[in-house]
Design a protein around this motif. Structure first.
Motif, mmCIF file in Angstrom:
data_model
loop_
_atom_site.group_PDB
_atom_site.id
_atom_site.type_symbol
_atom_site.label_atom_id
_atom_site.label_comp_id
_atom_site.label_asym_id
_atom_site.label_seq_id
_atom_site.Cartn_x
_atom_site.Cartn_y
_atom_site.Cartn_z
ATOM 1 N N VAL A 15 3.744 3.722 47.339
ATOM 2 C CA VAL A 15 3.895 2.427 46.839
ATOM 3 C C VAL A 15 3.172 1.547 45.897
ATOM 4 N N ALA A 16 1.911 2.438 45.583
ATOM 5 C CA ALA A 16 0.689 2.388 44.496
ATOM 6 C C ALA A 16 1.540 2.090 43.382
ATOM 7 N N SER A 17 2.307 3.110 42.894
ATOM 8 C CA SER A 17 2.857 3.170 41.127
ATOM 9 C C SER A 17 4.194 2.112 41.963
ATOM 10 N N ILE A 18 5.316 2.056 42.322
ATOM 11 C CA ILE A 18 6.224 1.315 42.214
ATOM 12 C C ILE A 18 5.335 -0.315 42.048
ATOM 13 N N SER A 19 3.956 -0.569 43.283
ATOM 14 C CA SER A 19 3.583 -2.042 42.909
ATOM 15 C C SER A 19 2.506 -1.748 41.051
ATOM 16 N N LEU A 20 2.035 -0.907 40.825
ATOM 17 C CA LEU A 20 1.856 -1.173 39.197
ATOM 18 C C LEU A 20 2.826 -1.366 38.666
ATOM 19 N N PHE A 21 4.373 -0.467 38.603
ATOM 20 C CA PHE A 21 4.877 -0.803 37.651
ATOM 21 C C PHE A 21 6.279 -2.122 37.750
ATOM 22 N N SER A 22 6.203 -2.914 38.955
ATOM 23 C CA SER A 22 5.947 -4.153 39.086
ATOM 24 C C SER A 22 5.622 -5.363 38.744
ATOM 25 N N LEU A 23 4.156 -4.817 38.586
ATOM 26 C CA LEU A 23 3.194 -5.552 37.895
ATOM 27 C C LEU A 23 3.425 -5.375 36.203
ATOM 28 N N VAL A 24 3.482 -4.401 35.295
ATOM 29 C CA VAL A 24 3.490 -4.021 34.658
ATOM 30 C C VAL A 24 5.380 -5.200 34.230
#
Length: 57
Positions: A15-24
């Motif tokens: 979830v954290a990696s998907i959120s970070l990718f989405s934010l970027v």
């Protein structure tokens, strides 16, 4: 570490990696839009205004 804790940690990491990718990705998308708008503003296209004749009866 029991399997339930491992599953929770792996899920949290995903979830954290998907959120970070989405934010970027969203940030890059907005930056590209801003760049395109600045480039479009720099290019001015001359527009000739035509004087219209009023309709004659």
């Amino acid at each position: 570490m029991d399997p339930a804790t491992a599953k929770i940690l792996v899920s949290a990491a995903l979830v954290a990696s998907i959120s970070l990718f989405s934010l970027v990705s969203i940030q890059a998308f907005i930056a590209q839009i801003a760049s395109d708008l600045r480039a479009a503003k720099a290019v001015r296209v001359p527009v000739r205004a035509e004087h219209r004749q009023p309709p004659q009866a």
